[in-house]
Design a protein around this motif. Structure first.
Motif, mmCIF file in Angstrom:
data_model
loop_
_atom_site.group_PDB
_atom_site.id
_atom_site.type_symbol
_atom_site.label_atom_id
_atom_site.label_comp_id
_atom_site.label_asym_id
_atom_site.label_seq_id
_atom_site.Cartn_x
_atom_site.Cartn_y
_atom_site.Cartn_z
ATOM 1 N N GLY A 16 -7.850 63.759 -8.817
ATOM 2 C CA GLY A 16 -9.164 63.133 -8.719
ATOM 3 C C GLY A 16 -10.225 64.022 -8.121
ATOM 4 N N GLY A 17 -9.930 65.326 -7.970
ATOM 5 C CA GLY A 17 -10.928 66.224 -7.405
ATOM 6 C C GLY A 17 -11.545 67.116 -8.451
ATOM 7 N N GLY A 18 -11.514 66.700 -9.709
ATOM 8 C CA GLY A 18 -12.026 67.527 -10.786
ATOM 9 C C GLY A 18 -13.524 67.447 -10.911
ATOM 10 N N PHE A 19 -13.999 67.971 -12.052
ATOM 11 C CA PHE A 19 -15.444 68.092 -12.222
ATOM 12 C C PHE A 19 -16.140 66.748 -12.344
ATOM 13 C CE2 PHE A 19 -15.607 66.962 -16.667
ATOM 14 C CZ PHE A 19 -14.340 67.283 -17.135
ATOM 15 N N GLY A 20 -15.424 65.708 -12.761
ATOM 16 C CA GLY A 20 -16.056 64.408 -12.948
ATOM 17 C C GLY A 20 -16.631 63.845 -11.663
ATOM 18 N N LEU A 21 -15.872 63.941 -10.572
ATOM 19 C CA LEU A 21 -16.328 63.406 -9.292
ATOM 20 C C LEU A 21 -17.537 64.176 -8.785
ATOM 21 C CD1 LEU A 21 -15.866 61.471 -6.926
ATOM 22 C CD2 LEU A 21 -14.283 63.157 -5.963
ATOM 23 N N ALA A 22 -17.486 65.498 -8.868
ATOM 24 C CA ALA A 22 -18.598 66.313 -8.394
ATOM 25 C C ALA A 22 -19.855 66.061 -9.220
ATOM 26 C CB ALA A 22 -18.214 67.792 -8.442
ATOM 27 N N LEU A 23 -19.698 65.979 -10.537
ATOM 28 C CA LEU A 23 -20.855 65.736 -11.393
ATOM 29 C C LEU A 23 -21.454 64.358 -11.143
ATOM 30 C CD1 LEU A 23 -19.828 67.258 -14.839
ATOM 31 C CD2 LEU A 23 -21.552 68.101 -13.244
ATOM 32 N N ALA A 24 -20.603 63.356 -10.932
ATOM 33 C CA ALA A 24 -21.104 62.009 -10.668
ATOM 34 C C ALA A 24 -21.915 61.975 -9.378
ATOM 35 C CB ALA A 24 -19.933 61.030 -10.597
ATOM 36 N N PHE A 25 -21.408 62.661 -8.354
ATOM 37 C CA PHE A 25 -22.147 62.705 -7.085
ATOM 38 C C PHE A 25 -23.460 63.463 -7.249
ATOM 39 C CE2 PHE A 25 -23.230 64.477 -2.966
ATOM 40 C CZ PHE A 25 -23.090 63.385 -2.139
ATOM 41 N N PHE A 26 -23.413 64.572 -7.979
ATOM 42 C CA PHE A 26 -24.612 65.370 -8.246
ATOM 43 C C PHE A 26 -25.662 64.516 -8.959
ATOM 44 C CE2 PHE A 26 -26.045 69.733 -10.097
ATOM 45 C CZ PHE A 26 -27.038 69.801 -9.137
ATOM 46 N N LEU A 27 -25.236 63.751 -9.947
ATOM 47 C CA LEU A 27 -26.146 62.888 -10.689
ATOM 48 C C LEU A 27 -26.755 61.818 -9.794
ATOM 49 C CD1 LEU A 27 -27.395 61.878 -13.352
ATOM 50 C CD2 LEU A 27 -25.284 60.585 -13.751
ATOM 51 N N ILE A 28 -25.944 61.229 -8.918
ATOM 52 C CA ILE A 28 -26.442 60.181 -8.025
ATOM 53 C C ILE A 28 -27.527 60.729 -7.099
ATOM 54 C CG2 ILE A 28 -25.800 58.707 -6.078
ATOM 55 C CD1 ILE A 28 -23.101 58.285 -7.458
ATOM 56 N N LEU A 58 -23.513 69.497 -1.421
ATOM 57 C CA LEU A 58 -22.797 68.297 -0.993
ATOM 58 C C LEU A 58 -21.672 67.930 -1.966
ATOM 59 C CD1 LEU A 58 -25.787 66.099 0.232
ATOM 60 C CD2 LEU A 58 -24.181 67.430 1.609
ATOM 61 N N ALA A 59 -21.901 68.166 -3.258
ATOM 62 C CA ALA A 59 -20.857 67.887 -4.241
ATOM 63 C C ALA A 59 -19.656 68.798 -4.026
ATOM 64 C CB ALA A 59 -21.411 68.049 -5.652
ATOM 65 N N THR A 101 -13.466 73.967 -11.179
ATOM 66 C CA THR A 101 -13.512 72.506 -11.322
ATOM 67 C C THR A 101 -14.738 71.878 -10.680
ATOM 68 O OG1 THR A 101 -12.133 72.258 -9.327
ATOM 69 C CG2 THR A 101 -11.013 72.301 -11.463
ATOM 70 N N THR A 102 -15.463 72.627 -9.872
ATOM 71 C CA THR A 102 -16.618 72.064 -9.175
ATOM 72 C C THR A 102 -17.883 72.892 -9.400
ATOM 73 O OG1 THR A 102 -15.170 71.170 -7.448
ATOM 74 C CG2 THR A 102 -17.514 71.298 -6.952
ATOM 75 N N GLY A 103 -17.872 74.145 -8.982
ATOM 76 C CA GLY A 103 -19.071 74.973 -9.048
ATOM 77 C C GLY A 103 -19.551 75.241 -10.458
ATOM 78 N N LEU A 104 -18.629 75.562 -11.347
ATOM 79 C CA LEU A 104 -19.017 75.867 -12.729
ATOM 80 C C LEU A 104 -19.628 74.665 -13.438
ATOM 81 C CD1 LEU A 104 -19.135 77.859 -15.062
ATOM 82 C CD2 LEU A 104 -16.755 77.281 -15.593
ATOM 83 N N PRO A 105 -19.015 73.466 -13.382
ATOM 84 C CA PRO A 105 -19.667 72.304 -14.022
ATOM 85 C C PRO A 105 -21.036 71.984 -13.432
ATOM 86 C CG PRO A 105 -17.361 71.826 -13.578
ATOM 87 C CD PRO A 105 -17.673 73.118 -12.891
ATOM 88 N N LEU A 106 -21.185 72.151 -12.114
ATOM 89 C CA LEU A 106 -22.488 71.900 -11.501
ATOM 90 C C LEU A 106 -23.533 72.892 -11.998
ATOM 91 C CD1 LEU A 106 -21.452 71.201 -7.798
ATOM 92 C CD2 LEU A 106 -22.011 69.531 -9.567
ATOM 93 N N THR A 107 -23.126 74.138 -12.165
ATOM 94 C CA THR A 107 -24.042 75.158 -12.678
ATOM 95 C C THR A 107 -24.505 74.824 -14.088
ATOM 96 O OG1 THR A 107 -22.971 76.854 -11.320
ATOM 97 C CG2 THR A 107 -24.276 77.616 -13.195
ATOM 98 N N LEU A 108 -23.577 74.409 -14.931
ATOM 99 C CA LEU A 108 -23.914 74.101 -16.319
ATOM 100 C C LEU A 108 -24.753 72.832 -16.440
ATOM 101 C CD1 LEU A 108 -20.469 74.904 -18.010
ATOM 102 C CD2 LEU A 108 -22.509 76.354 -17.895
ATOM 103 N N ALA A 109 -24.559 71.899 -15.512
ATOM 104 C CA ALA A 109 -25.293 70.627 -15.579
ATOM 105 C C ALA A 109 -26.663 70.691 -14.921
ATOM 106 C CB ALA A 109 -24.469 69.517 -14.922
ATOM 107 N N ALA A 110 -26.926 71.732 -14.142
ATOM 108 C CA ALA A 110 -28.167 71.793 -13.367
ATOM 109 C C ALA A 110 -29.431 71.710 -14.213
ATOM 110 C CB ALA A 110 -28.182 73.060 -12.504
ATOM 111 N N PRO A 111 -29.550 72.438 -15.335
ATOM 112 C CA PRO A 111 -30.793 72.322 -16.114
ATOM 113 C C PRO A 111 -31.057 70.901 -16.617
ATOM 114 C CG PRO A 111 -29.574 74.275 -16.772
ATOM 115 C CD PRO A 111 -28.671 73.481 -15.882
ATOM 116 N N GLY A 112 -30.014 70.237 -17.106
ATOM 117 C CA GLY A 112 -30.195 68.870 -17.589
ATOM 118 C C GLY A 112 -30.621 67.925 -16.491
#
Length: 218
Positions: A16-28, A58-59, A101-112
């Motif tokens: 449960g520590g994959g990219f989904g949790l970090a991205l969800a928190f980032f989005l919130i 924080l994510a 699992t955390t930093g790379l997905p956040l980097t890719l999602a940042a522009p959106g």
């Protein structure tokens, strides 16, 4: 080492520590900011680089306590510490798995997500560059903090208190790089400082984290 990296990636996702949790928190975080500061696009555009960096920081904290906890609980960490492979290499692979699992997905999602904060289009590339350079340092510093607190019950809060002050330089230069890039100003200084921080952490902290693990396992 590659097998250890793949194993850690699999465990990170399954635990449960994959990219989904970090991205969800980032989005919130990104969605809540306009409710707090108002819908003024000029204000949001000005604070967007800092908010995106704070959200990414924080994510990254969410899954730090799992880096060594699972291996410590099932005894795998003791085996890794006595294995013929260097413990410093094990630490580096743990940090790499956390970044993938955390930093790379956040980097890719940042522009959106930046679009939700009215981030200037000229800043999209700088935002991705700054996160690509800075998030490996966040993962490596977090791995070092996790090594210091491995084996401690409810060490998550202590881990956050230890790691957050060490994150501040990366946060400052990462946000400054995006702000200067968006305004067309010189970016050499924050770019070099951010790269230097990442290189220094990757070069030095695996040895410090390995020493901390050896002490905690005695």
């Amino acid at each position: 080492m590659i097998a250890l990296l793949l194993r850690d990636l699999n465990l990170a996702v399954r635990a449960g520590g994959g990219f989904g949790l970090a991205l969800a928190f980032f989005l919130i975080v990104v969605v809540l900011v306009p409710f707090g500061v108002g819908p003024d696009s000029a204000i949001l555009s000005a604070i967007a680089p800092g908010i995106l960096w704070v959200g990414a920081l924080l994510a990254c904290l969410l899954s730090l306590d799992r880096i060594f906890a699972l291996d410590h609980e099932d005894g795998s960490l003791d085996l890794l510490a006595t294995a013929p492979i260097p413990l410093e290499g094990v630490v580096a692979m743990k940090a790499a798995a956390h970044w993938v699992t955390t930093g790379l997905p956040l980097t890719l999602a940042a522009p959106g997500l930046g679009m939700l904060l009215s981030l200037e289009p000229d800043a999209f590339g700088w935002q991705m560059l700054s996160l690509a350079l800075g998030t490996p340092a966040l993962s490596m510093i977090g791995t070092f903090g996790a090594a210091l607190t491995v084996g401690l019950k409810r060490g998550g809060l202590l881990l956050s208190l230890l790691v957050l002050p060490l994150y501040v330089p990366t946060l400052i230069f990462g946000a400054e790089l995006v702000a200067r890039g968006a305004d067309g100003m010189a970016t050499a200084t924050p770019l070099m400082m951010l790269a230097a921080i990442t290189l220094a952490t990757v070069a030095l902290l695996p040895f410090a984290a390995a020493a901390a693990i050896r002490i905690n396992l005695r």
